[in-house]
Design an enzyme around this catalytic site. Sequence first.
Site, short mmCIF file in Angstrom:
data_model
loop_
_atom_site.label_atom_id
_atom_site.label_comp_id
_atom_site.label_asym_id
_atom_site.label_seq_id
_atom_site.Cartn_x
_atom_site.Cartn_y
_atom_site.Cartn_z
CE LYS A 132 -7.96 5.95 -37.82
NZ LYS A 132 -8.21 5.20 -36.50
CG HIS A 180 -4.22 5.24 -39.68
ND1 HIS A 180 -3.90 6.63 -39.65
CD2 HIS A 180 -3.91 4.99 -38.28
CE1 HIS A 180 -3.78 7.03 -38.35
NE2 HIS A 180 -3.88 6.04 -37.72
#
Length: 257
Positions: free
Chosen positions: A147, A143
Amino acid sequence: MSDIKVAVLGAAGRMGTQACAAVEAADGLDLVARLDHGDTVSRDTLAGADVAVDFTVPAVTEANVHAVLDAGVHAVVGTTGWDDDSRARVAAHLAELSPRGTGGRGSLGVLIAPNFGLSAVLAMTFAAKAARYFESAEVIELHHPNKVDAPSGTARHTAAAIATARAEAGLGPSPDATEAGWEARGADVDGVRVHAVRLRGLVAHEEILFGNEGEQLIIRQDSFDRASFMPGVLLAVRSVVSRPGLTVGLEHVLDLS
């Protein structure tokens, strides 16, 4: 049939902004409220919404859902950070609100989706079906560096489904001779190792690796743009109004469970 009225929580964030635009462009949906950091979630601020979509942060998402339910509104949740205890509290809240004689399933519904990407949901479903046939299984999730949680909710959901399938098939732990350096082996999610990568330029990606002697299966899913999540969000909004109680995972809406 009248339009479904929708409120978006976390409306100024990346996913919230996309969700607002998707709802506004969709047939049969009406965006009636945009709430963000500092806004109180109540019957008044939800402005008559039928469904509230939560794309906030893990620290506040559970409280938001309870406030949404107290306002008599269905909830669709895309924020990660949920665990068995927080889901159980929501299920208990729904049971408290349910009419007598419904077995704890009232008219309100909450749909918590670890991932709204159709490719991601399919990857998780395929992984759960494949898990019983392989000796080894590991998950890698990748990711963007903004995040806030790791491993991702998608990866946890994937690993938990793999672990359940392995247990039902009578499989033991994956072979692993590691004696030192366990910190390099990733998180342990129900006995399945999950590795989290955070790298600039990524959006959301997952690899599920299975291995037997002499063979390997890799299931990979890539989300390159947050717009890819919006068909799943709209499907969840349209579905939750007729799904009383708690639903975890978009696969149930897609009839993939």
